[in-house]
Design a protein around this motif. Structure first.
Motif, mmCIF file in Angstrom:
data_model
loop_
_atom_site.group_PDB
_atom_site.id
_atom_site.type_symbol
_atom_site.label_atom_id
_atom_site.label_comp_id
_atom_site.label_asym_id
_atom_site.label_seq_id
_atom_site.Cartn_x
_atom_site.Cartn_y
_atom_site.Cartn_z
ATOM 1 N N GLY A 63 53.815 -20.027 20.117
ATOM 2 C CA GLY A 63 54.272 -18.696 20.448
ATOM 3 C C GLY A 63 55.592 -18.337 19.791
ATOM 4 N N PHE A 64 56.339 -19.378 19.354
ATOM 5 C CA PHE A 64 57.616 -19.136 18.696
ATOM 6 C C PHE A 64 57.458 -18.336 17.411
ATOM 7 C CE2 PHE A 64 56.056 -23.043 16.762
ATOM 8 C CZ PHE A 64 56.273 -22.810 15.417
ATOM 9 N N LEU A 65 56.267 -18.298 16.846
ATOM 10 C CA LEU A 65 56.069 -17.579 15.585
ATOM 11 C C LEU A 65 56.479 -16.116 15.720
ATOM 12 C CD1 LEU A 65 52.641 -19.016 14.421
ATOM 13 C CD2 LEU A 65 54.869 -19.441 13.392
ATOM 14 N N ALA A 66 56.050 -15.510 16.830
ATOM 15 C CA ALA A 66 56.363 -14.100 17.046
ATOM 16 C C ALA A 66 57.882 -13.911 17.201
ATOM 17 C CB ALA A 66 55.636 -13.581 18.283
ATOM 18 N N LEU A 67 58.535 -14.902 17.841
ATOM 19 C CA LEU A 67 59.969 -14.801 18.060
ATOM 20 C C LEU A 67 60.738 -14.911 16.749
ATOM 21 C CD1 LEU A 67 60.304 -17.064 21.231
ATOM 22 C CD2 LEU A 67 60.215 -14.564 21.134
ATOM 23 N N GLU A 68 60.148 -15.593 15.768
ATOM 24 C CA GLU A 68 60.830 -15.769 14.494
ATOM 25 C C GLU A 68 60.564 -14.611 13.540
ATOM 26 O OE1 GLU A 68 59.833 -19.592 12.950
ATOM 27 O OE2 GLU A 68 61.011 -20.652 14.450
ATOM 28 N N GLY A 69 59.899 -13.597 14.023
ATOM 29 C CA GLY A 69 59.710 -12.413 13.207
ATOM 30 C C GLY A 69 58.508 -12.465 12.297
ATOM 31 N N TYR A 70 57.630 -13.444 12.514
ATOM 32 C CA TYR A 70 56.430 -13.530 11.673
ATOM 33 C C TYR A 70 55.470 -12.427 12.096
ATOM 34 C CZ TYR A 70 52.884 -15.673 8.786
ATOM 35 O OH TYR A 70 51.963 -15.916 7.809
ATOM 36 N N GLU A 71 55.063 -11.593 11.154
ATOM 37 C CA GLU A 71 54.185 -10.471 11.489
ATOM 38 C C GLU A 71 52.753 -10.954 11.645
ATOM 39 O OE1 GLU A 71 54.289 -6.923 9.297
ATOM 40 O OE2 GLU A 71 56.461 -6.813 9.229
ATOM 41 N N LEU A 72 52.210 -10.792 12.833
ATOM 42 C CA LEU A 72 50.862 -11.258 13.139
ATOM 43 C C LEU A 72 49.906 -10.082 13.261
ATOM 44 C CD1 LEU A 72 51.716 -13.827 15.961
ATOM 45 C CD2 LEU A 72 51.584 -14.243 13.509
ATOM 46 N N MET A 73 48.671 -10.322 12.891
ATOM 47 C CA MET A 73 47.648 -9.326 13.162
ATOM 48 C C MET A 73 47.503 -9.192 14.667
ATOM 49 S SD MET A 73 44.618 -10.275 10.452
ATOM 50 C CE MET A 73 43.454 -9.218 11.312
ATOM 51 N N SER A 74 47.093 -8.048 15.113
ATOM 52 C CA SER A 74 46.871 -7.846 16.541
ATOM 53 C C SER A 74 45.459 -8.310 16.899
ATOM 54 C CB SER A 74 47.048 -6.365 16.885
ATOM 55 O OG SER A 74 46.775 -6.146 18.255
ATOM 56 N N PHE A 75 45.374 -9.422 17.623
ATOM 57 C CA PHE A 75 44.081 -9.973 18.012
ATOM 58 C C PHE A 75 43.782 -9.619 19.457
ATOM 59 C CE2 PHE A 75 44.736 -12.549 14.289
ATOM 60 C CZ PHE A 75 43.463 -12.857 13.845
ATOM 61 N N ASP A 76 42.615 -9.032 19.690
ATOM 62 C CA ASP A 76 42.123 -8.831 21.038
ATOM 63 C C ASP A 76 41.351 -10.105 21.394
ATOM 64 O OD1 ASP A 76 40.627 -8.234 23.299
ATOM 65 O OD2 ASP A 76 40.389 -6.122 22.757
ATOM 66 N N LYS A 77 42.003 -10.986 22.151
ATOM 67 C CA LYS A 77 41.427 -12.316 22.397
ATOM 68 C C LYS A 77 40.118 -12.251 23.167
ATOM 69 C CE LYS A 77 45.895 -14.645 22.055
ATOM 70 N NZ LYS A 77 46.915 -15.477 22.716
ATOM 71 N N ASP A 78 40.008 -11.317 24.106
ATOM 72 C CA ASP A 78 38.754 -11.180 24.858
ATOM 73 C C ASP A 78 37.620 -10.739 23.938
ATOM 74 O OD1 ASP A 78 39.882 -11.931 27.243
ATOM 75 O OD2 ASP A 78 40.360 -9.887 27.870
ATOM 76 N N LYS A 79 37.910 -9.780 23.072
ATOM 77 C CA LYS A 79 36.896 -9.304 22.128
ATOM 78 C C LYS A 79 36.519 -10.422 21.159
ATOM 79 C CE LYS A 79 35.944 -5.707 18.675
ATOM 80 N NZ LYS A 79 35.485 -6.654 17.637
ATOM 81 N N GLN A 80 37.520 -11.180 20.719
ATOM 82 C CA GLN A 80 37.271 -12.283 19.792
ATOM 83 C C GLN A 80 36.275 -13.275 20.396
ATOM 84 O OE1 GLN A 80 38.714 -12.424 16.744
ATOM 85 N NE2 GLN A 80 37.676 -14.312 16.190
#
Length: 302
Positions: free
Chosen positions: A7-24
């Motif tokens: 989860g630290f990735l988001a805190l470090e400013g790494y831009e992530l795609m928006s994943f809908d985990k339930d849909k996935q």
């Protein structure tokens, strides 16, 4: 052995795609539901071989009714993979020489590869390189088991388990490219990135496929636990450990590609300890891996 959440990735400013985990998860479940079942013949082969009172004659009768499978078995037994001196033209002779369990594994692995070949292909994992990796893992698991003098029939099953260990990556779509990108950039364990970004990992997905196809305990557990060997105990833990270590060895040698090029040295050392294999013996199997991979490519050609 597991790693902390990424989860630290988001805190470090790494831009992530928006994943809908339930849909996935729902998309993956739908994909697996639509995957073809294994052939009736393969189902009967597995059923017969699961019985302690089954005979080679019963297996011969079932396989002989399927000309395609009969041809595949004969092609495999006469390939360099088995290195027999004389050509075998009789199915009965093939079953007698190889044993029922080996013939079952041959039928199962070729049927699964053929079935998977007709499914959706993601650009994330090029087909040829993906299967090159899984063949390498299967061959390495088999050779490692040979160091510990595991019976030949069990080694063949470990080869098949290694060949199929990453089945759970097949249903992932092109969005998996983002997961692979993050894992590479951060040099992080792929399975942890899967869980953090997608909410599901390839072990869990692989178990769904194993349940659909009613694969046996050893193969199913290798698919579903090759990154979590410590969750297991007894003989099954060692069988899965061979596949897990074979997977790591294939990544070290950079054979094929399944998205996880940064094997953990700590995990490798732990698995060597579990299996009581020295680092020297571990390194020595490299002499035979490439030759065995070349011979095992017949599984992809039939």
């Amino acid at each position: 052995m597991s790693s902390p959440s990424l989860g630290f990735l988001a805190l470090e400013g790494y831009e992530l795609m928006s994943f809908d985990k339930d849909k996935q998860r729902k998309d993956i479940e739908r994909f697996i539901q639509k995957m073809p079942s294994l052939s009736t013949t393969v189902g009967k082969v597995m059923e017969i071989c699961s019985r302690t009172d089954a005979s080679p004659n019963e297996l011969n009768k079932v396989i002989s009714l399927d000309p395609v499978l009969t041809g595949q078995v004969l092609k495999l037994i006469n390939s360099a993979y088995y290195s027999l001196v004389t050509k075998i033209t009789s199915l009965t002779r093939a079953i007698t020489m190889l044993g029922m369990n080996t013939v079952k594994n041959m039928a199962l692995s070729t049927a699964i590869i053929r079935t998977v070949a007709g499914t959706k292909k993601s650009r994330a994992l090029p087909t040829t390189r993906f299967w090159a990796h899984t063949i390498g893992a299967g061959v390495s698991a088999k050779l490692l088991a040979g160091i510990k003098e595991v019976p030949v029939m069990e080694r063949e099953e470990l080869f098949v388990a290694g060949l199929l260990h990453d089945l759970g990556k097949i249903p992932f779509g092109d969005e998996y490219i983002e997961v692979l990108t993050i894992a590479k950039k951060e040099q992080a364990p792929l399975i942890e990135v899967e869980r953090d970004i997608m909410g599901i990992d390839h072990q869990e997905v692989g178990l769904m496929i194993a349940e659909k196809w009613k694969l046996n305990e050893v193969i199913s557990t290798c698919i579903g636990k090759h990154h979590n060997v410590d969750d297991l105990s007894g003989p099954l833990a060692k069988q899965v450990a061979f596949v897990a270590l074979g997977n790591i060895y294939t990544n070290i040698l950079d054979i094929g590609f399944a998205g996880n090029p940064f094997p953990s040295e700590v995990e490798m050392e732990h698995l060597l300890k579990v299996l009581e294999i020295s680092a020297e013996d571990f390194g020595h199997i490299g002499e035979g891996v490439q030759a065995e991979i070349h011979k095992a490519e017949i599984f992809l050609q039939i």
